[in-house]
Design an enzyme around this catalytic site. Structure first.
Site, PDB file in Angstrom:
ATOM      1  N   LYS A 136       2.271  -3.306   6.445  1.00  0.00           N
ATOM      2  CA  LYS A 136       2.541  -3.473   5.013  1.00  0.00           C
ATOM      3  C   LYS A 136       4.042  -3.370   4.736  1.00  0.00           C
ATOM      4  CE  LYS A 136      -1.475  -4.441   3.466  1.00  0.00           C
ATOM      5  NZ  LYS A 136      -1.716  -5.771   2.859  1.00  0.00           N
ATOM      6  N   TYR A 181      -1.312   0.052  10.418  1.00  0.00           N
ATOM      7  CA  TYR A 181      -1.645  -0.583   9.135  1.00  0.00           C
ATOM      8  C   TYR A 181      -0.468  -0.446   8.154  1.00  0.00           C
ATOM      9  CZ  TYR A 181      -3.385  -1.106   4.434  1.00  0.00           C
ATOM     10  OH  TYR A 181      -3.510  -1.483   3.123  1.00  0.00           O
ATOM     11  N   SER A 233       0.829  -1.204   0.000  1.00  0.00           N
ATOM     12  CA  SER A 233       0.000   0.000   0.000  1.00  0.00           C
ATOM     13  C   SER A 233       0.865   1.257   0.000  1.00  0.00           C
ATOM     14  CB  SER A 233      -0.853  -0.010   1.272  1.00  0.00           C
ATOM     15  OG  SER A 233      -1.403   1.259   1.523  1.00  0.00           O
TER      16      SER A 233
HETATM   17  C1  WQD Z   1      -8.940  10.408   0.480  1.00  0.00           C
HETATM   18  C2  WQD Z   1      -9.026  11.906   0.708  1.00  0.00           C
HETATM   19  C3  WQD Z   1      -9.566  12.547   2.973  1.00  0.00           C
HETATM   20  C4  WQD Z   1     -13.711  11.097   2.985  1.00  0.00           C
HETATM   21  C5  WQD Z   1      -6.438   5.439   2.799  1.00  0.00           C
HETATM   22  C6  WQD Z   1      -5.258   4.676   3.336  1.00  0.00           C
HETATM   23  C7  WQD Z   1      -4.503   4.038   2.213  1.00  0.00           C
HETATM   24  C8  WQD Z   1      -5.415   3.178   1.378  1.00  0.00           C
HETATM   25  C9  WQD Z   1      -6.556   3.972   0.877  1.00  0.00           C
HETATM   26  C10 WQD Z   1      -5.769   0.883   2.189  1.00  0.00           C
HETATM   27  C11 WQD Z   1      -8.381  12.358   2.031  1.00  0.00           C
HETATM   28  C12 WQD Z   1     -10.635  12.970   2.009  1.00  0.00           C
HETATM   29  C13 WQD Z   1     -12.398  11.385   2.648  1.00  0.00           C
HETATM   30  C14 WQD Z   1     -14.656  12.161   3.126  1.00  0.00           C
HETATM   31  C15 WQD Z   1     -12.918  13.715   2.549  1.00  0.00           C
HETATM   32  N1  WQD Z   1      -5.970   2.134   2.171  1.00  0.00           N
HETATM   33  N2  WQD Z   1     -12.011  12.668   2.417  1.00  0.00           N
HETATM   34  N3  WQD Z   1     -14.210  13.422   2.878  1.00  0.00           N
HETATM   35  O1  WQD Z   1      -6.741   8.424   3.481  1.00  0.00           O
HETATM   36  O2  WQD Z   1      -5.895   8.813   1.110  1.00  0.00           O
HETATM   37  O3  WQD Z   1      -5.941   6.525   2.023  1.00  0.00           O
HETATM   38  O4  WQD Z   1      -7.232   4.569   1.996  1.00  0.00           O
HETATM   39  O5  WQD Z   1      -5.087   0.131   1.636  1.00  0.00           O
HETATM   40  O6  WQD Z   1      -3.497   3.272   2.744  1.00  0.00           O
HETATM   41  O7  WQD Z   1      -4.422   5.559   4.026  1.00  0.00           O
HETATM   42  O8  WQD Z   1      -8.062   7.585   1.471  1.00  0.00           O
HETATM   43  O9  WQD Z   1     -10.357   7.662   0.644  1.00  0.00           O
HETATM   44  O10 WQD Z   1      -9.955   7.844   3.139  1.00  0.00           O
HETATM   45  O11 WQD Z   1      -9.343   9.751   1.666  1.00  0.00           O
HETATM   46  O12 WQD Z   1     -12.573  14.890   2.361  1.00  0.00           O
HETATM   47  O13 WQD Z   1     -15.836  11.963   3.419  1.00  0.00           O
HETATM   48  O14 WQD Z   1     -10.415  12.254   0.823  1.00  0.00           O
HETATM   49  O15 WQD Z   1      -9.353  13.509   3.939  1.00  0.00           O
HETATM   50  O16 WQD Z   1      -7.770  13.586   1.789  1.00  0.00           O
HETATM   51  P1  WQD Z   1      -6.614   7.960   2.102  1.00  0.00           P
HETATM   52  P2  WQD Z   1      -9.508   8.159   1.754  1.00  0.00           P
END
Ligand code: WQD
Length: 326
Positions: A145, A141, A117
């Site tokens: 990985k 997490y 990841s």
């Molecule tokens: C993306 C962006 C939020 C929801 C995580 C893990 C990564 C991988 C994928 C597993 C961020 C913003 C989100 C909302 C928002 N996981 N957001 N409003 O955090 O980049 O990655 O998931 O393998 O390892 O870290 O993904 O989709 O949670 O967020 O503004 O309702 O969207 O703050 O900037 P993230 P995400």
């Protein structure tokens, strides 16, 4: 070759199963169905139900199906949960991997592909994250990985296995509605959920040092992720000494605001308008892959754009949430 796909009944795993079988590979799935579902697996693919932590089971599956390569996707994947339950995450993700690797070494399996990841990078302070960017994970997490990648590399070297760790960036979309993501832990499904409930989608902070102030990520279609696995599996089959660590991303940054606008366009739902709320702790401002190495090593390139990702994700969401049609 016959490939064992652990976690093959999950969201990403079932797409890997589809891409591998579409590509003519012989596959068998091992999944404990804790988050996966057997409906995701075609009837023609053997499904063994159980955990990768059960050595006797893994030994039997490797033997009975004459497995020659493994794609290991089984694991826990929620960053927030890993902060609350680090022991559980290390057990499931590191001990689970150790169990499969030990069984593989004992059975003489010589090809191993590991699901990693972008979270291994933590808060990278670069425009494009290359595989040489330092790994400083910010959550248990991400640590599991990174530790997993080290273990895979070390076991590969010690036991003569060709290995690859694939670092997924932000996965979205679906190959067909039935294979869509059924969780709500990422931006796209979280926005769908809010819109379906008639609530304003939330933007976690608009004061980041980015052009529109919202966080930038590298979103990639799950079908592209799956295609990269097929390319990597073929490479391992041909190159017995491979030891690869590769980003899987599009190399293109998309902001939360841009993503939310695309979702509004695709779903036709502009109301309620998105609401900017507090930053979510631990979110890096920008994480975008360099996809140069995977292109050079495997000749792989992403084919789907953001719109296709969102449209296919929405079809899947509507299938599981009929109340979304209004
Ligand atoms: C993306 C962006 C939020 C929801 C995580 C893990 C990564 C991988 C994928 C597993 C961020 C913003 C989100 C909302 C928002 N996981 N957001 N409003 O955090 O980049 O990655 O998931 O393998 O390892 O870290 O993904 O989709 O949670 O967020 O503004 O309702 O969207 O703050 O900037 P993230 P995400």
């Amino acid at each position: 070759m016959t490939w064992l796909i652990t976690g093959g009944a999950g969201y990403i795993g079932s797409h890997v199963v589809k891409a591998m079988t579409d590509g003519g590979e012989s596959v068998v799935v091992l999944d404990d169905l804790s988050t996966g579902s057997k409906d995701r697996i075609p009837g023609t693919v053997p499904l063994e139900i159980g955990t990768v932590l059960d050595r006797e089971l893994v030994d039997r599956v490797l033997r009975e199906h004459a497995v020659t390569g493994i794609v290991h996707l089984a694991g826990k994947k929620q960053v927030g949960e890993s902060v609350e339950k680090p022991l559980h995450y290390y057990y499931e993700n590191v001990e689970g991997l150790r169990s499969v690797l030990e069984a593989a070494a004992d059975a003489g399996v010589r090809r191993f592909l590991f699901s990693s990841s972008a979270s291994v990078y933590g808060m990278p302070d670069v425009d494009l994250v290359t595989e040489r960017t330092p790994c400083l994970p910010m959550s248990p997490y991400g640590e599991t990985k990174l530790a997993g990648e080290w273990l895979v590399r070390a076991v590969g070297a010690a036991h003569g296995m060709a290995t690859a760790s694939l670092r997924y960036f932000n996965v979205a979309g679906a190959a067909s509605p039935e294979l869509g993501d059924d969780g709500i832990f990422n931006l796209v499904p979280m926005v769908f959920e809010r819109l379906t409930a008639g609530e304003a989608p939330r933007v976690f902070g608009d004061d980041y040092p980015t052009p529109d102030g919202t966080c930038i990520r590298d979103y990639i279609h799950v079908e592209d992720i799956a295609a990269a696995h097929v390319a990597a599996a073929r490479r391992l089959a041909e190159d017995a000494s491979a030891s690869l660590v590769l980003n899987i991303g599009r190399g293109e940054g998309v902001s939360v605001a841009e993503m939310v606008t695309t979702i509004q366009d695709v779903t036709g739902r502009r109301e309620p308008a998105p609401a900017v709320v507090e930053r979510r702790p631990g979110d890096p401002a920008r994480v975008v892959a360099s996809a140069d190495l995977i292109r050079a090593e495997l000749g792989w390139e992403a084919r789907h754009d953001i719109r296709t990702m969102v449209a296919s994700a929405w079809e899947g969401w509507c299938l599981r949430h009929p109340e979304a049609h209004v």
